[in-house]
Scaffold this active site. Structure first.
Site, PDB file in Angstrom:
ATOM      1  N   ASP A  85       4.497  21.174   3.494  1.00 42.63           N
ATOM      2  CA  ASP A  85       5.649  20.390   3.068  1.00 42.63           C
ATOM      3  C   ASP A  85       5.793  20.354   1.550  1.00 42.63           C
ATOM      4  O   ASP A  85       6.905  20.277   1.025  1.00 42.63           O
ATOM      5  CB  ASP A  85       5.535  18.963   3.616  1.00 42.63           C
ATOM      6  CG  ASP A  85       5.862  18.890   5.106  1.00 42.63           C
ATOM      7  OD1 ASP A  85       6.301  19.912   5.670  1.00 42.63           O
ATOM      8  OD2 ASP A  85       5.677  17.811   5.696  1.00 42.63           O
ATOM      9  N   GLY A  86       4.663  20.411   0.814  1.00 42.60           N
ATOM     10  CA  GLY A  86       4.748  20.409  -0.643  1.00 42.60           C
ATOM     11  C   GLY A  86       5.505  21.620  -1.168  1.00 42.60           C
ATOM     12  O   GLY A  86       6.308  21.512  -2.102  1.00 42.60           O
ATOM     13  N   ASP A 120      10.202  10.588  -2.469  1.00 41.27           N
ATOM     14  CA  ASP A 120      10.116   9.232  -3.004  1.00 41.27           C
ATOM     15  C   ASP A 120      10.053   9.207  -4.518  1.00 41.27           C
ATOM     16  O   ASP A 120       9.745  10.196  -5.171  1.00 41.27           O
ATOM     17  CB  ASP A 120       8.884   8.503  -2.439  1.00 41.27           C
ATOM     18  CG  ASP A 120       7.600   9.328  -2.489  1.00 41.27           C
ATOM     19  OD1 ASP A 120       7.382  10.014  -3.498  1.00 41.27           O
ATOM     20  OD2 ASP A 120       6.824   9.277  -1.521  1.00 41.27           O
ATOM     21  N   ASP A 158       0.117  -3.062  -7.024  1.00 49.38           N
ATOM     22  CA  ASP A 158      -0.361  -1.799  -7.594  1.00 49.38           C
ATOM     23  C   ASP A 158       0.792  -0.846  -7.868  1.00 49.38           C
ATOM     24  O   ASP A 158       0.629   0.139  -8.590  1.00 49.38           O
ATOM     25  CB  ASP A 158      -1.348  -1.124  -6.640  1.00 49.38           C
ATOM     26  CG  ASP A 158      -2.724  -1.780  -6.669  1.00 49.38           C
ATOM     27  OD1 ASP A 158      -2.925  -2.709  -7.466  1.00 49.38           O
ATOM     28  OD2 ASP A 158      -3.599  -1.357  -5.897  1.00 49.38           O
ATOM     29  N   ALA A 164       5.502   9.836   4.457  1.00 47.26           N
ATOM     30  CA  ALA A 164       4.530  10.269   3.455  1.00 47.26           C
ATOM     31  C   ALA A 164       3.805   9.039   2.883  1.00 47.26           C
ATOM     32  O   ALA A 164       3.242   8.240   3.626  1.00 47.26           O
ATOM     33  CB  ALA A 164       5.235  11.089   2.377  1.00 47.26           C
ATOM     34  N   LEU A 194       4.517   5.563   4.362  1.00 48.84           N
ATOM     35  CA  LEU A 194       3.910   5.274   5.660  1.00 48.84           C
ATOM     36  C   LEU A 194       2.475   4.792   5.495  1.00 48.84           C
ATOM     37  O   LEU A 194       2.049   3.822   6.124  1.00 48.84           O
ATOM     38  CB  LEU A 194       3.953   6.518   6.541  1.00 48.84           C
ATOM     39  CG  LEU A 194       3.359   6.379   7.948  1.00 48.84           C
ATOM     40  CD1 LEU A 194       4.140   5.363   8.771  1.00 48.84           C
ATOM     41  CD2 LEU A 194       3.343   7.737   8.651  1.00 48.84           C
ATOM     42  N   SER A 195       1.726   5.453   4.602  1.00 51.46           N
ATOM     43  CA  SER A 195       0.333   5.056   4.391  1.00 51.46           C
ATOM     44  C   SER A 195       0.221   3.700   3.713  1.00 51.46           C
ATOM     45  O   SER A 195      -0.836   3.068   3.758  1.00 51.46           O
ATOM     46  CB  SER A 195      -0.400   6.121   3.556  1.00 51.46           C
ATOM     47  OG  SER A 195       0.102   6.163   2.233  1.00 51.46           O
ATOM     48  N   ALA A 242       0.000  -2.541  -2.148  1.00 49.99           N
ATOM     49  CA  ALA A 242      -1.006  -3.595  -2.307  1.00 49.99           C
ATOM     50  C   ALA A 242      -0.458  -4.787  -3.097  1.00 49.99           C
ATOM     51  O   ALA A 242      -0.968  -5.119  -4.165  1.00 49.99           O
ATOM     52  CB  ALA A 242      -2.257  -3.036  -2.985  1.00 49.99           C
TER      53      ALA A 242
END
Length: 298
Positions: A80-81, A155, A184, A196, A199-200, A219
């Site tokens: 994907d990159g 993003d 953060d 990407a 989601l994490s 965070a």
């Protein structure tokens, strides 16, 4: 039978990011795909960096802008990159892209390398599904002047420095104050990018047909700061109120170091990336396969 796409640009993942050396097997894969395209009656060109780094000769080597002006389709071999990088460059030309997955997850490079011939043959002759993904236009304003401007497909991320504490960010949507957030960082993700980094960080997955963005705090200090889904017709402004060594990242590749008072403006770009998928492609099939969801049921 004459293919619908007569002039195909071949774009490859041609080196290891860390060493810059040619990835084992990449040259053989690219040459095999190029030979297949020729057998289908296509004219083949290589993206210039792909040609240089793989050492493949015998085909015209074109820069991305030349691909956009001359080629009917781009065939991306990698992860994907690789697709994100060339997609940003070719979006203004409207050049459609087909992805053969030589990476790991492959949400948008979705054709398996094994037996690619079976999948590609009907696509080259017009049997495909088209999927348009709008890009994000991001700018960094300093004292009212634009000091950085970039496109992103996934993003725009405002991050704290690696050795510093939280950043404080003032967030506005369409000129309306939303909140001051201590965290953060903050992610503004497109539907493509929702699977990407967003989601994490706990954000939702957006179907690519939804004209929206998701704002995801990274965070956050205040746990009530939750992800928000917005219309992509909105303009998002993020001001760095405090925090050292903060940065703005566009698809994690373009980067701008931020100063206190800098404003990051995020709006929908005028350009879309055109992905072509095999006939019968379905977004949920991709999610189920890539995220290894339970595949029970009919």
């Amino acid at each position: 039978m004459t293919p619908q796409f007569r002039h195909v640009a071949l774009i490859g993942k041609y080196h290891h990011a860390a060493s810059g050396t040619v990835a084992p097997g990449s040259r053989d894969v690219l040459e095999r795909i190029a030979a297949f395209l020729l057998s289908q009656g296509c004219q083949v060109s290589l993206e210039s960096e792909t040609a240089h780094n793989s050492g493949i000769s015998g085909y015209p080597a074109l820069r991305p802008e030349e691909i956009g002006e001359a080629c009917d389709v781009g065939l991306v071999v990698g992860g994907d990159g690789t697709m994100l990088s060339i997609g940003r460059k070719l979006a203004r030309f409207g050049t459609p892209l087909i992805g053969i997955n030589q990476g790991r997850l492959g949400f948008v490079t979705d054709i398996p390398l094994e037996n690619f011939e079976t999948t590609l043959t009907p696509m080259l002759h017009g049997a495909f599904e088209e999927d348009r993904r709008p890009l994000i236009q991001g700018q960094v304003l300093r004292s009212g002047k634009c000091v950085f401007d970039a496109l992103a497909m996934n993003d725009v991320v405002v991050n704290r420095g690696t050795t510093s504490g939280m950043v404080e960010l003032r967030v506005e949507v369409d000129g309306h104050f939303v909140a001051n957030q201590r965290a953060d960082g903050l992610i503004v993700a497109s539907p493509t990018g929702s699977t990407a980094y967003a989601l994490s960080s706990g954000g939702p997955m957006l179907h690519p047909s939804i004209p929206g963005w998701v704002l995801v705090p990274i965070a956050p200090h205040t746990l009530s700061n939750r992800p928000i889904v917005l219309s992509d017709a909105s303009e998002v402004a993020i001001e760095l109120v405090s925090g050292r060594d903060a940065s703005a990242n566009f698809d994690m590749q373009s980067l701008a170091k931020l100063r206190r008072g800098d404003r990051i403006l995020v709006r929908r770009s005028d350009y879309c990336v055109r992905f072509l998928h095999p006939r019968g492609w379905n977004y949920f099939d991709t999610l189920r396969r890539k995220l290894r969801w339970n595949e029970g049921g009919s």
